[in-house]
Design an enzyme around this catalytic site. Structure first.
Site, mmCIF file in Angstrom:
data_model
loop_
_atom_site.group_PDB
_atom_site.id
_atom_site.type_symbol
_atom_site.label_atom_id
_atom_site.label_comp_id
_atom_site.label_asym_id
_atom_site.label_seq_id
_atom_site.Cartn_x
_atom_site.Cartn_y
_atom_site.Cartn_z
ATOM 1 N N CYS A 205 3.667 1.051 7.988
ATOM 2 C CA CYS A 205 3.333 1.035 9.412
ATOM 3 C C CYS A 205 4.181 0.006 10.168
ATOM 4 O O CYS A 205 5.393 0.127 10.227
ATOM 5 C CB CYS A 205 1.840 0.830 9.622
ATOM 6 N N HIS B 252 -0.153 5.547 6.917
ATOM 7 C CA HIS B 252 -0.946 4.644 6.083
ATOM 8 C C HIS B 252 -1.317 5.339 4.773
ATOM 9 O O HIS B 252 -2.268 6.120 4.742
ATOM 10 C CB HIS B 252 -2.225 4.230 6.818
ATOM 11 N N GLU C 294 -2.837 4.103 2.272
ATOM 12 C CA GLU C 294 -4.159 3.662 1.829
ATOM 13 C C GLU C 294 -5.286 4.406 2.538
ATOM 14 O O GLU C 294 -6.439 4.364 2.094
ATOM 15 C CB GLU C 294 -4.307 2.148 2.023
#
EC number: 4.3.2.10
Length: 215
Positions: A83, A193, A195
């Site tokens: 990011c 992202h 995650e």
């Protein structure tokens, strides 16, 4: 035991990233740290980031993280940017009236704009938030077992356009085509992202933890 330094400069989603890494590879040593020695001795380095680029770059420079990033990249160890950690590797961002970044890659970070529209002329909301398809433009170990066109999770109002097109590893479209991943030697960086991207995101993190830093 394999170790990874998640660089902490106060502007990243550190808890989620650390938990995701521990989930995909139980036993991995995740160091959330800005300590140069902890970063230097880790097997891998991850640069996260959320928020305004001006604040991120100010903290990166105040804490000496810029030097840590350059040293980690020069060392040849696997390096992942996420990011704003991806955007920070570029030369310049339009955000906050213009901010100089780390210049590890040639390219700019541009604003999507207030009048962003899709192919049918429908207005698109900014920030670009949610799931979107990612199209791989080069083979890379971090794409292993990830189908081309897989959907990843995004939250951003600014996007990267890289000058060195041969380094672009994936693209996406949200009103404009933009570069969501870049790869060079031991460095890989993404706008989305992982995650927060469920199965495909965890697969990318698993690939990173298995990667030896070679293209």
């Amino acid at each position: 035991m394999s170790s990874i330094a998640v660089i902490d400069y106060g502007m990243g989603n550190l808890h989620s990233v650390a938990k995701a890494l521990e989930h995909v590879q139980p036993g991995v040593e995740v160091r959330v740290t800005a300590d140069p020695e902890q970063v230097r001795s880790a097997d891998r380095v991850l640069l996260p980031g959320v928020g305004a680029i001006r604040d991120c770059m100010a903290e990166i420079r105040r804490l000496g993280v810029d030097a840590e990033v350059r040293e980690a990249i020069a060392s040849g160890k696997p390096f992942l940017g996420i990011c704003v950690g991806y955007q920070a590797l570029m030369e310049f961002s339009e955000e906050n009236n213009g901010v100089d970044c780390l210049s590890e890659f040639e390219g700019r970070v541009n604003f999507f704009g207030d009048e962003l529209k899709d192919a049918d002329g429908e207005r698109l909301k900014v920030p670009h938030m949610g799931w979107n398809q990612v199209y791989q433009t080069q083979d890379h170990p971090l794409w292993a077992n990830i189908e081309d066109g897989s959907r990843f999770y995004f939250v951003h109002s600014y996007y990267v356009k890289a000058k060195q097109r041969e380094l672009v590893a994936a693209t996406c479209n949200y009103g404009v085509d933009f570069d969501v991943a870049i790869a060079r030697d031991n460095v890989f960086a993404v706008q989305f992202h992982p995650e927060k991207s469920q199965k495909v995101g965890l697969q990318l993190l698993q690939n990173f933890l298995n990667w030896n830093g070679q293209p």
